[in-house]
Motif scaffolding. Structure first.
Motif, PDB file in Angstrom:
ATOM      1  N   GLY A   1       0.808  -1.214   0.000  1.00 56.22           N
ATOM      2  CA  GLY A   1       0.000   0.000   0.000  1.00 56.22           C
ATOM      3  C   GLY A   1       0.840   1.262   0.000  1.00 56.22           C
TER       4      GLY A   1
ATOM      5  N   ARG B   1      -3.748   3.792   1.243  1.00 50.31           N
ATOM      6  CA  ARG B   1      -4.359   2.992   0.175  1.00 50.31           C
ATOM      7  C   ARG B   1      -3.784   1.582   0.245  1.00 50.31           C
ATOM      8  NH1 ARG B   1      -7.115   6.509  -3.079  1.00 50.31           N
ATOM      9  NH2 ARG B   1      -6.301   8.624  -3.150  1.00 50.31           N
TER      10      ARG B   1
ATOM     11  N   PRO C   1      -4.133  -2.125  -1.624  1.00 52.55           N
ATOM     12  CA  PRO C   1      -4.702  -2.801  -2.789  1.00 52.55           C
ATOM     13  C   PRO C   1      -5.567  -3.980  -2.361  1.00 52.55           C
ATOM     14  CG  PRO C   1      -2.337  -3.189  -2.660  1.00 52.55           C
ATOM     15  CD  PRO C   1      -2.688  -2.249  -1.558  1.00 52.55           C
ATOM     16  N   LYS C   2      -6.637  -4.168  -3.072  1.00 54.45           N
ATOM     17  CA  LYS C   2      -7.528  -5.291  -2.811  1.00 54.45           C
ATOM     18  C   LYS C   2      -6.845  -6.572  -3.268  1.00 54.45           C
ATOM     19  CE  LYS C   2     -12.122  -6.963  -3.875  1.00 54.45           C
ATOM     20  NZ  LYS C   2     -13.366  -6.689  -4.598  1.00 54.45           N
ATOM     21  N   ALA C   3      -6.842  -7.577  -2.401  1.00 53.73           N
ATOM     22  CA  ALA C   3      -6.232  -8.862  -2.746  1.00 53.73           C
ATOM     23  C   ALA C   3      -7.100  -9.547  -3.795  1.00 53.73           C
ATOM     24  CB  ALA C   3      -6.108  -9.740  -1.510  1.00 53.73           C
ATOM     25  N   GLU C   4      -6.435 -10.143  -4.775  1.00 57.42           N
ATOM     26  CA  GLU C   4      -7.164 -10.873  -5.799  1.00 57.42           C
ATOM     27  C   GLU C   4      -7.229 -12.337  -5.412  1.00 57.42           C
ATOM     28  OE1 GLU C   4      -5.862 -10.192  -9.764  1.00 57.42           O
ATOM     29  OE2 GLU C   4      -5.433  -8.092  -9.359  1.00 57.42           O
ATOM     30  N   GLU C   5      -8.298 -12.993  -5.792  1.00 54.34           N
ATOM     31  CA  GLU C   5      -8.432 -14.409  -5.504  1.00 54.34           C
ATOM     32  C   GLU C   5      -7.292 -15.180  -6.128  1.00 54.34           C
ATOM     33  OE1 GLU C   5     -12.030 -17.208  -5.825  1.00 54.34           O
ATOM     34  OE2 GLU C   5     -12.802 -15.156  -5.952  1.00 54.34           O
TER      35      GLU C   5
ATOM     36  N   GLU D   1      -6.573 -12.920   3.569  1.00 49.72           N
ATOM     37  CA  GLU D   1      -6.848 -11.788   4.456  1.00 49.72           C
ATOM     38  C   GLU D   1      -6.415 -12.101   5.870  1.00 49.72           C
ATOM     39  OE1 GLU D   1     -10.676  -9.474   6.231  1.00 49.72           O
ATOM     40  OE2 GLU D   1     -10.805 -10.207   4.181  1.00 49.72           O
TER      41      GLU D   1
END
Length: 90
Positions: A36, A53, A55-59, A65
Motif C-alpha cells: 500500500g 491505500r 490494494p484489494k487482494a485478488e483471488e 486476508e
C-alpha cells in the motif's frame, strides 16, 4: 483521516532540520506489509489529510486476508513491545 488543525508545508518538511520518521515509517511499512501507500496533504492553517491505500487482494494471489491480518498484527505488536493477540511476537 483528516483534521482541521494548524497544518504544515509539505514542501518544507524535507529541509526543516527535523526528523519525520513517523511518516517515513508508515510509508515503508505500508509498502512492505501490504503493498500500500500513504499520501499526506497539508497546508499551513488548512489542516492535514493522510490517505492510506491498500490494494484489494485478488483471488488466488497466494495470500489470504487472515494471514495478512496476522502479519500486520505481529508487526504492530513488535513495534509496541506487546504480544500479538492469539500468538507470539515474531
Amino acid at each position: 483521516m483528516e483534521d482541521d488543525g494548524v497544518g504544515f508545508d509539505t514542501a518544507r518538511m524535507a529541509d526543516d532540520g527535523r526528523l519525520h520518521v513517523g511518516i517515513a515509517n508508515v510509508r515503508a511499512r505500508m509498502g512492505m506489509l501490504v503493498g500500500g501507500t500513504l499520501s499526506v496533504e497539508s497546508a499551513p492553517g488548512a489542516g492535514t489529510r493522510a490517505t492510506l491505500r491498500v490494494p484489494k487482494a485478488e483471488e488466488g494471489c497466494g495470500g489470504s486476508e487472515s494471514s495478512a491480518r496476522g502479519t500486520v498484527s505481529a508487526e504492530a505488536a513488535r513495534l509496541t513491545g506487546r504480544r500479538a493477540k492469539g500468538g507470539r511476537v515474531r
